[in-house]
Design a protein around this motif. Structure first.
Motif, mmCIF file in Angstrom:
data_model
loop_
_atom_site.group_PDB
_atom_site.id
_atom_site.type_symbol
_atom_site.label_atom_id
_atom_site.label_comp_id
_atom_site.label_asym_id
_atom_site.label_seq_id
_atom_site.Cartn_x
_atom_site.Cartn_y
_atom_site.Cartn_z
ATOM 1 N N SER A 1 106.207 75.284 29.649
ATOM 2 C CA SER A 1 105.441 74.764 28.513
ATOM 3 C C SER A 1 106.070 73.508 27.929
ATOM 4 C CB SER A 1 105.319 75.843 27.432
ATOM 5 O OG SER A 1 104.577 76.938 27.903
ATOM 6 N N LEU A 2 107.401 73.460 27.897
ATOM 7 C CA LEU A 2 108.082 72.268 27.373
ATOM 8 C C LEU A 2 107.781 71.042 28.220
ATOM 9 C CD1 LEU A 2 111.563 73.780 26.407
ATOM 10 C CD2 LEU A 2 109.819 72.904 24.836
ATOM 11 N N GLN A 3 107.545 71.242 29.523
ATOM 12 C CA GLN A 3 107.260 70.108 30.385
ATOM 13 C C GLN A 3 105.894 69.489 30.090
ATOM 14 O OE1 GLN A 3 109.872 68.963 32.169
ATOM 15 N NE2 GLN A 3 110.751 70.688 31.062
ATOM 16 N N GLN A 4 105.045 70.217 29.390
ATOM 17 C CA GLN A 4 103.719 69.696 29.070
ATOM 18 C C GLN A 4 103.714 68.808 27.833
ATOM 19 O OE1 GLN A 4 100.682 72.788 29.128
ATOM 20 N NE2 GLN A 4 101.884 73.967 30.612
ATOM 21 N N LEU A 5 104.814 68.820 27.077
ATOM 22 C CA LEU A 5 104.848 67.998 25.857
ATOM 23 C C LEU A 5 104.668 66.515 26.176
ATOM 24 C CD1 LEU A 5 107.683 69.664 23.736
ATOM 25 C CD2 LEU A 5 105.209 69.853 23.458
ATOM 26 N N VAL A 6 105.429 66.042 27.158
ATOM 27 C CA VAL A 6 105.345 64.612 27.498
ATOM 28 C C VAL A 6 104.046 64.315 28.240
ATOM 29 C CG1 VAL A 6 106.399 62.755 28.830
ATOM 30 C CG2 VAL A 6 107.842 64.297 27.499
ATOM 31 N N SER A 7 103.670 65.167 29.182
ATOM 32 C CA SER A 7 102.505 64.870 30.031
ATOM 33 C C SER A 7 101.181 65.019 29.297
ATOM 34 C CB SER A 7 102.518 65.771 31.268
ATOM 35 O OG SER A 7 102.306 67.123 30.912
ATOM 36 N N ARG A 8 101.129 65.915 28.261
ATOM 37 C CA ARG A 8 99.859 66.188 27.594
ATOM 38 C C ARG A 8 99.782 65.711 26.151
ATOM 39 N NH1 ARG A 8 96.397 66.327 31.200
ATOM 40 N NH2 ARG A 8 98.029 64.920 31.917
ATOM 41 N N GLU A 9 100.915 65.409 25.526
ATOM 42 C CA GLU A 9 100.883 65.102 24.093
ATOM 43 C C GLU A 9 101.402 63.713 23.740
ATOM 44 O OE1 GLU A 9 102.447 68.155 21.543
ATOM 45 O OE2 GLU A 9 101.826 69.778 22.884
ATOM 46 N N ILE A 10 102.066 63.041 24.667
ATOM 47 C CA ILE A 10 102.623 61.716 24.401
ATOM 48 C C ILE A 10 101.748 60.660 25.071
ATOM 49 C CG2 ILE A 10 104.647 60.222 24.643
ATOM 50 C CD1 ILE A 10 105.053 62.624 22.781
ATOM 51 N N ASP A 11 101.466 59.591 24.352
ATOM 52 C CA ASP A 11 100.717 58.469 24.910
ATOM 53 C C ASP A 11 101.360 58.040 26.232
ATOM 54 O OD1 ASP A 11 99.679 55.918 25.519
ATOM 55 O OD2 ASP A 11 99.523 55.336 23.418
ATOM 56 N N PRO A 12 100.584 57.964 27.321
ATOM 57 C CA PRO A 12 101.158 57.577 28.615
ATOM 58 C C PRO A 12 101.837 56.211 28.606
ATOM 59 C CG PRO A 12 98.964 58.489 28.920
ATOM 60 C CD PRO A 12 99.153 58.318 27.445
ATOM 61 N N LEU A 13 101.504 55.373 27.619
ATOM 62 C CA LEU A 13 102.122 54.053 27.526
ATOM 63 C C LEU A 13 103.407 54.069 26.703
ATOM 64 C CD1 LEU A 13 98.935 51.839 27.046
ATOM 65 C CD2 LEU A 13 100.150 52.396 29.161
ATOM 66 N N GLN A 14 103.773 55.238 26.170
ATOM 67 C CA GLN A 14 105.015 55.391 25.426
ATOM 68 C C GLN A 14 106.026 56.168 26.278
ATOM 69 O OE1 GLN A 14 105.401 53.924 22.387
ATOM 70 N NE2 GLN A 14 103.317 53.148 22.694
ATOM 71 N N SER A 15 107.304 55.837 26.114
ATOM 72 C CA SER A 15 108.356 56.484 26.899
ATOM 73 C C SER A 15 108.915 57.692 26.162
ATOM 74 C CB SER A 15 109.481 55.492 27.195
ATOM 75 O OG SER A 15 108.993 54.391 27.939
ATOM 76 N N ALA A 16 108.996 58.813 26.865
ATOM 77 C CA ALA A 16 109.574 60.017 26.276
ATOM 78 C C ALA A 16 110.064 60.921 27.404
ATOM 79 C CB ALA A 16 108.556 60.755 25.411
ATOM 80 N N VAL A 17 111.053 61.758 27.083
ATOM 81 C CA VAL A 17 111.623 62.691 28.050
ATOM 82 C C VAL A 17 111.928 64.004 27.344
ATOM 83 C CG1 VAL A 17 113.669 63.217 29.443
ATOM 84 C CG2 VAL A 17 112.666 60.943 29.559
ATOM 85 N N VAL A 18 111.578 65.115 27.987
ATOM 86 C CA VAL A 18 112.092 66.426 27.615
ATOM 87 C C VAL A 18 112.624 67.061 28.891
ATOM 88 C CG1 VAL A 18 111.599 68.722 26.702
ATOM 89 C CG2 VAL A 18 110.456 66.724 25.713
ATOM 90 N N SER A 19 113.930 67.302 28.939
ATOM 91 C CA SER A 19 114.551 67.892 30.133
ATOM 92 C C SER A 19 115.317 69.155 29.753
ATOM 93 C CB SER A 19 115.512 66.904 30.801
ATOM 94 O OG SER A 19 114.806 65.826 31.385
ATOM 95 N N VAL A 20 114.938 70.274 30.351
ATOM 96 C CA VAL A 20 115.725 71.497 30.225
ATOM 97 C C VAL A 20 116.806 71.431 31.302
ATOM 98 C CG1 VAL A 20 115.715 74.014 30.350
ATOM 99 C CG2 VAL A 20 113.740 72.792 29.388
#
Length: 311
Positions: A134-153
């Motif tokens: 579920s944490l992996q969906q934060l960047v792919s589904r909730e962050i603008d694709p033109l903005q940079s973000a990372v969540v890594s477990v």
């Protein structure tokens, strides 16, 4: 980390090495000190050299600022080695350059039991597994694709026996963004996702961000005027084609604390020798070509001297 390169400068401490180039950074700034000292009578102002502790994880830049020793500084400049750039080149970019970063850790608690009768337990392993996905969906589904973000477990721990469902699981990792707002959003949603998944799985969750002992780093944002100044100095030293426009990088730097308070420029300096393969930082195979040392020293000194001449 055990150094694997056989060379003159190999660490003599078993399991410890300079894997990020901070020994080279110190050498370059000492070289700059020598250059500035030889020209001290011609300097049009004061230059402070910052040999700070604890860049790796413990927010040394923040603590230097708290001491007040940079309260009277008008601009600040730094370099960091870059193994992708060949010796003789430097690079940077105006505006956001490096990401802001923070850490999280969660303990998910259920009810342990025998693996043969899972219905009699409350399984934190399943909850931890669904939480990671579920944490992996934060960047792919909730962050603008033109903005940079990372969540890594980056770690998950729990249980030691093949036929026992453990009482609890622990997981953790890092999250990063190029903006303060982006970092705050990820922090909020990481907590919500972990606690929500625990609730679905009949577990409880304790989420920690460890902000006192491991302070989050802000993004490193280059001031446009200071960046242009340093760029012009670098081009005059090395030639225009050896000044590179670097992409944004999701690595983090506690220089970001300085850049929040003082007009700043952070540059990468090439350390890859001619014909050599790239040897990445934070690996046991890092190699720094010593040809970078006089370049970094001269760049530090020249940026300071020319800034004082103009101001």
């Amino acid at each position: 980390m055990q150094e694997m390169v056989e060379w003159e400068f190999k660490s003599k401490e078993d399991g410890k090495m300079h894997a990020c180039g901070h020994d080279a950074h110190v050498a370059m700034l000492l070289g700059a000190a020598k250059l500035l000292q030889s020209r001290k009578n011609d300097l049009k102002g004061k230059v402070k050299l910052v040999f700070q502790p604890a860049e790796e994880g413990h927010a040394g830049g923040y603590h230097v600022l708290q001491e007040g020793v940079l309260d009277d500084v008008d601009a600040i400049f730094a370099v960091h080695i870059d193994t992708h750039l060949p010796v003789g080149t430097v690079g940077s970019r105006p505006g956001p350059f490096l990401a802001g970063s923070a850490r999280f850790k969660a303990t998910i608690t259920g009810k342990g039991g025998h693996a043969a009768v899972p219905h009699a337990a409350v399984d934190p392993v399943v909850v931890a597994s669904s939480t990671v996905l579920s944490l992996q969906q934060l960047v792919s589904r909730e962050i603008d694709p033109l903005q940079s973000a990372v969540v890594s477990v980056t770690f998950i721990k729990g249980g030691e026996t093949f036929n026992v469902i453990p009482e609890s699981m622990t997981l953790g990792g890092t999250f990063r963004s190029m903006t303060t707002q982006g970092l705050s959003y990820l922090r909020k949603r990481i907590r919500e996702v972990i606690e929500g998944q625990a609730l679905v799985g009949r577990c409880t969750a304790k989420v920690e961000f460890m902000e006192e002992e491991l302070r989050p780093y802000p993004a490193t944002v280059n001031d446009e005027d200071v960046y242009i100044h340093a760029k012009v100095v670098a081009e005059s030293m090395l030639g225009e084609r050896n000044m590179r426009l670097c992409p944004q990088v999701m690595a983090a730097e506690d220089f970001g604390f300085y850049a929040q308070k003082i007009p700043a420029a952070f540059f990468s300096v090439g350390v890859r020798g001619a014909g050599k393969e790239i040897s990445h930082v934070h690996t046991p195979h890092l190699v720094v070509d010593e040809g970078v040392l006089p370049i970094g020293a001269a760049l530090h000194a020249a940026v300071a001297i020319e800034y004082l001449n103009k101001h």
